[in-house]
Design a protein around this motif. Structure first.
Motif, PDB file in Angstrom:
ATOM      1  N   PHE A  81       0.826  -1.214   0.000  1.00 20.72           N
ATOM      2  CA  PHE A  81       0.000   0.000   0.000  1.00 20.72           C
ATOM      3  C   PHE A  81       0.857   1.258   0.000  1.00 20.72           C
ATOM      4  CE2 PHE A  81      -1.666   3.228   3.044  1.00 20.72           C
ATOM      5  CZ  PHE A  81      -2.557   3.839   2.181  1.00 20.72           C
ATOM      6  N   ARG A  82       1.892   1.274   0.797  1.00 14.68           N
ATOM      7  CA  ARG A  82       2.706   2.489   0.920  1.00 14.68           C
ATOM      8  C   ARG A  82       3.432   2.820  -0.382  1.00 14.68           C
ATOM      9  NH1 ARG A  82       2.061   4.260   5.733  1.00 14.68           N
ATOM     10  NH2 ARG A  82       1.337   2.821   7.341  1.00 14.68           N
ATOM     11  N   GLN A  83       3.707   1.812  -1.183  1.00 14.99           N
ATOM     12  CA  GLN A  83       4.258   2.067  -2.514  1.00 14.99           C
ATOM     13  C   GLN A  83       3.154   2.433  -3.505  1.00 14.99           C
ATOM     14  OE1 GLN A  83       6.356  -1.285  -4.207  1.00 14.99           O
ATOM     15  NE2 GLN A  83       6.427  -0.372  -6.260  1.00 14.99           N
ATOM     16  N   TRP A  84       2.082   1.652  -3.486  1.00 15.30           N
ATOM     17  CA  TRP A  84       1.012   1.776  -4.472  1.00 15.30           C
ATOM     18  C   TRP A  84       0.288   3.122  -4.381  1.00 15.30           C
ATOM     19  CZ3 TRP A  84      -0.193  -0.379  -8.822  1.00 15.30           C
ATOM     20  CH2 TRP A  84      -1.507  -0.435  -9.296  1.00 15.30           C
ATOM     21  N   ARG A  85       0.071   3.613  -3.173  1.00 12.83           N
ATOM     22  CA  ARG A  85      -0.675   4.853  -2.999  1.00 12.83           C
ATOM     23  C   ARG A  85       0.019   6.027  -3.679  1.00 12.83           C
ATOM     24  NH1 ARG A  85      -0.628   7.051   3.107  1.00 12.83           N
ATOM     25  NH2 ARG A  85      -1.857   8.621   1.986  1.00 12.83           N
ATOM     26  N   ARG A  86       1.326   5.948  -3.882  1.00 13.10           N
ATOM     27  CA  ARG A  86       2.088   7.041  -4.489  1.00 13.10           C
ATOM     28  C   ARG A  86       2.063   6.995  -6.016  1.00 13.10           C
ATOM     29  NH1 ARG A  86       4.830   5.866   0.294  1.00 13.10           N
ATOM     30  NH2 ARG A  86       5.093   7.690   1.632  1.00 13.10           N
ATOM     31  N   GLU A  87       1.578   5.905  -6.572  1.00 14.28           N
ATOM     32  CA  GLU A  87       1.459   5.824  -8.023  1.00 14.28           C
ATOM     33  C   GLU A  87       0.292   6.701  -8.492  1.00 14.28           C
ATOM     34  OE1 GLU A  87       3.602   4.414  -9.799  1.00 14.28           O
ATOM     35  OE2 GLU A  87       4.571   2.877  -8.565  1.00 14.28           O
ATOM     36  N   SER A  88       0.423   7.256  -9.673  1.00 12.19           N
ATOM     37  CA  SER A  88      -0.650   8.093 -10.204  1.00 12.19           C
ATOM     38  C   SER A  88      -1.875   7.244 -10.520  1.00 12.19           C
ATOM     39  CB  SER A  88      -0.185   8.804 -11.470  1.00 12.19           C
ATOM     40  OG  SER A  88       0.031   7.861 -12.516  1.00 12.19           O
ATOM     41  N   VAL A  89      -3.027   7.877 -10.548  1.00 13.50           N
ATOM     42  CA  VAL A  89      -4.256   7.164 -10.903  1.00 13.50           C
ATOM     43  C   VAL A  89      -4.152   6.616 -12.315  1.00 13.50           C
ATOM     44  CG1 VAL A  89      -6.742   7.398 -11.239  1.00 13.50           C
ATOM     45  CG2 VAL A  89      -5.647   8.502  -9.291  1.00 13.50           C
ATOM     46  N   SER A  90      -3.535   7.360 -13.215  1.00  8.67           N
ATOM     47  CA  SER A  90      -3.396   6.878 -14.595  1.00  8.67           C
ATOM     48  C   SER A  90      -2.527   5.624 -14.654  1.00  8.67           C
ATOM     49  CB  SER A  90      -2.818   7.975 -15.484  1.00  8.67           C
ATOM     50  OG  SER A  90      -1.532   8.362 -15.033  1.00  8.67           O
ATOM     51  N   HIS A  91      -1.490   5.560 -13.819  1.00 10.83           N
ATOM     52  CA  HIS A  91      -0.649   4.359 -13.778  1.00 10.83           C
ATOM     53  C   HIS A  91      -1.446   3.173 -13.234  1.00 10.83           C
ATOM     54  CE1 HIS A  91       2.889   1.826 -13.206  1.00 10.83           C
ATOM     55  NE2 HIS A  91       2.427   1.550 -12.001  1.00 10.83           N
ATOM     56  N   ARG A  92      -2.211   3.408 -12.180  1.00  3.80           N
ATOM     57  CA  ARG A  92      -3.030   2.322 -11.624  1.00  3.80           C
ATOM     58  C   ARG A  92      -4.035   1.834 -12.659  1.00  3.80           C
ATOM     59  NH1 ARG A  92      -4.968   5.784  -6.769  1.00  3.80           N
ATOM     60  NH2 ARG A  92      -2.969   6.502  -5.952  1.00  3.80           N
ATOM     61  N   ALA A  93      -4.617   2.763 -13.416  1.00  2.00           N
ATOM     62  CA  ALA A  93      -5.572   2.381 -14.453  1.00  2.00           C
ATOM     63  C   ALA A  93      -4.905   1.512 -15.519  1.00  2.00           C
ATOM     64  CB  ALA A  93      -6.181   3.630 -15.084  1.00  2.00           C
ATOM     65  N   GLN A  94      -3.678   1.857 -15.878  1.00  2.00           N
ATOM     66  CA  GLN A  94      -2.960   1.049 -16.864  1.00  2.00           C
ATOM     67  C   GLN A  94      -2.703  -0.356 -16.334  1.00  2.00           C
ATOM     68  OE1 GLN A  94      -2.190   1.619 -20.164  1.00  2.00           O
ATOM     69  NE2 GLN A  94      -1.722  -0.574 -19.991  1.00  2.00           N
ATOM     70  N   LYS A  95      -2.416  -0.464 -15.049  1.00  2.00           N
ATOM     71  CA  LYS A  95      -2.198  -1.792 -14.474  1.00  2.00           C
ATOM     72  C   LYS A  95      -3.483  -2.615 -14.500  1.00  2.00           C
ATOM     73  CE  LYS A  95       1.087  -3.058 -13.482  1.00  2.00           C
ATOM     74  NZ  LYS A  95       2.120  -3.607 -14.415  1.00  2.00           N
ATOM     75  N   LEU A  96      -4.624  -1.955 -14.388  1.00  2.00           N
ATOM     76  CA  LEU A  96      -5.883  -2.686 -14.511  1.00  2.00           C
ATOM     77  C   LEU A  96      -6.061  -3.206 -15.931  1.00  2.00           C
ATOM     78  CD1 LEU A  96      -8.417  -0.616 -12.385  1.00  2.00           C
ATOM     79  CD2 LEU A  96      -7.094  -2.623 -11.713  1.00  2.00           C
ATOM     80  N   ARG A  97      -5.684  -2.408 -16.916  1.00  2.00           N
ATOM     81  CA  ARG A  97      -5.721  -2.903 -18.306  1.00  2.00           C
ATOM     82  C   ARG A  97      -4.805  -4.124 -18.461  1.00  2.00           C
ATOM     83  NH1 ARG A  97      -5.510   2.779 -19.099  1.00  2.00           N
ATOM     84  NH2 ARG A  97      -7.501   3.590 -19.914  1.00  2.00           N
ATOM     85  N   ASP A  98      -3.620  -4.030 -17.848  1.00  2.00           N
ATOM     86  CA  ASP A  98      -2.693  -5.162 -17.881  1.00  2.00           C
ATOM     87  C   ASP A  98      -3.308  -6.393 -17.213  1.00  2.00           C
ATOM     88  OD1 ASP A  98      -0.907  -3.401 -19.048  1.00  2.00           O
ATOM     89  OD2 ASP A  98       0.275  -3.089 -17.215  1.00  2.00           O
ATOM     90  N   LEU A  99      -4.046  -6.154 -16.148  1.00  2.00           N
ATOM     91  CA  LEU A  99      -4.699  -7.262 -15.444  1.00  2.00           C
ATOM     92  C   LEU A  99      -5.742  -7.923 -16.345  1.00  2.00           C
ATOM     93  CD1 LEU A  99      -5.078  -8.849 -12.791  1.00  2.00           C
ATOM     94  CD2 LEU A  99      -6.774  -7.125 -12.116  1.00  2.00           C
TER      95      LEU A  99
END
Length: 446
Positions: free
Chosen positions: A39-57
């Motif tokens: 969480f402490r790493q993930w929370r610092r990622e941008s929302v756009s980066h998290r969205a891209q990881k969902l596409r990857d998922l």
């Protein structure tokens, strides 16, 4: 006394598939620590980066689609075509949140008198998820995808009979190269769940399961001052009024009741039919249910597979027998199918009154209970005469009557001329003993 291992059993054959040791207190602690670090790493990622990881998922999930579908089919008996559809739906969920979720998380500027103010959506922390076996993939991703997009980490405690699915889901997250700890799972006992709830690093809890489990976990979450979402049981009314399209109603009724071998929380269970159409509806429903093919879940022609656990089949049969002893009529089925598999015949109960077991309790299996209403007003009264309030279906050609039922039904979602279903675009959850809180839509993020 808790067994030393959780065992996955193929309900179609009775064969033991695998055994998984229960997590020790030290292993639960390690899982929480990993979720917190993630969480402490993930929370610092941008929302756009998290969205891209969902596409990857979504891509990773499609790459293992058949493997995932076969795993679910083996572990809990889901007919293979339905298992494949669950994978497809889950991958589409990833895509939908990746596309639409970031806009839902944008800051909202507003004016407070002469000052500027802004509402921002900040992540909470690691979220503990206690999930059921009936949709081993969809139930997990339905909560995990928006939770992760919002910047939280997700720690799964899956049902003990689908731990092969839990393990495979974790591999799919690894395929998508999610950072370690952002998604994790632990085979926790009840004591392990309590340990996690009371750990200061766990920020919130989400539960899908029985009323008993939800009440126990919700009480612990409340005592620990943790936010929680509870999606519990349902005994959804399926209301058919005199002016309904009978062909459409029967088709939806059979699909809504017998999907996933009747093992769905938000599904038609109590069929409340207005008197003028009751005989015709009942006969057509019986004919359609009789035509369903019961068979091995890996066969594409199977409409109904085995029930997920042998104890649940025994419980369902007891409910059927109790309802018959209370005066209901057996119109179809009502028996365990002989053989090594955990099959139960598609069953229809008629003349079910409000005081009977099948009306008052949730039927989690391929059993339908039909109750005749004197008129539309009586149908509404019967529908609301339940401790549950997850969803409801109304079949009518009268738009004004449909609007009235939508306002007056005591449940989380009303479906007009179509059976209950969850969709990423629409909030999902219940009232009464069906729980509280909402998933999906922007509610799943906020």
């Amino acid at each position: 006394m808790t067994q030393s291992v959780a065992t996955s059993v193929n309900p179609a054959t009775g064969e033991t598939l695998a055994s998984y040791p229960w997590a020790t207190a030290e292993e639960v602690e390690q899982a929480i620590a990993q979720a917190d670090a993630g969480f402490r790493q993930w929370r610092r990622e941008s929302v756009s980066h998290r969205a891209q990881k969902l596409r990857d998922l979504g891509v990773a999930l499609r790459n293992r689609a058949e493997e995932m579908a076969q795993m679910m089919s083996r572990e809990m008996g889901k007919p293979i075509l339905q298992a494949r559809a669950e994978v497809t739906k889950s991958a589409s969920l990833c895509d939908w949140y990746a596309e639409h979720g970031p806009a839902m998380l944008r800051a909202e500027p507003t004016q407070v008198e002469n000052q500027n103010a802004v509402i921002e959506y900040r992540p909470l922390g690691p979220v503990l998820a206690v999930m059921p076996w009936n949709f081993p993939l969809w139930q997990v991703l339905r909560g995990a995808v928006p939770i992760l997009l919002a910047g939280n980490s997700y720690l799964l405690k899956h049902a003990p009979n689908v731990l092969g699915s839990a393990e495979l889901i974790a591999r799919i997250f690894a395929d998508a190269r999610f950072p370690q700890g952002v998604f994790g799972w632990v085979n926790a006992t009840n004591d392990g769940v309590s340990q996690a709830i009371n750990d200061r690093r766990i920020a919130a809890i989400t539960v899908t399961g029985s009323v008993r489990a939800g009440a126990a976990i919700g009480a612990q979450a409340g005592a620990a001052l943790k936010k929680c979402v509870l999606e519990l049981g349902g005994s959804d009314p399926f209301i058919v009024l005199n002016d309904a399209d009978l062909d459409l109603a029967v088709k939806a009724a059979v699909a809504g009741r017998y999907q996933n071998t009747g093992q769905v929380c938000a599904a038609a269970k109590r069929f409340i039919v207005e008197a003028g159409i009751a005989d015709a509806f009942t006969q057509r429903f019986i004919d359609a249910a009789s035509a369903l093919k019961v068979g091995a879940p890996d066969k594409e022609e199977s409409d109904i597979g085995p029930m997920a656990r042998f104890d649940l089949r025994d419980e369902l049969h007891q409910q059927v027998q109790a309802t018959l002893s209370e005066g209901a009529t057996l119109l179809l089925g009502g028996e365990k199918i002989a053989g090594e598999g955990n099959y139960y015949a598609p069953t229809v109960l008629g003349n079910v009154a409000p005081e009977m077991t099948a009306f008052r309790q949730e039927l989690f299996g391929p059993v339908a209970a039909i109750t005749v209403a004197k008129d539309a007003e009586h149908a509404l009264q019967l529908a609301n005469d339940s401790d549950f309030g997850l969803s409801a279906t109304v079949f009518t050609a009268n738009s004004a009557l449909a609007a009235l039922f939508s306002r007056e039904l005591e449940c989380g979602g009303v479906f007009i001329n179509g059976y209950s279903a969850s969709d990423a675009r629409v909030a999902f959850g219940g009232v009464k003993k069906s729980g509280f809180g909402r998933e999906l839509s922007h509610f799943g993020l906020h």
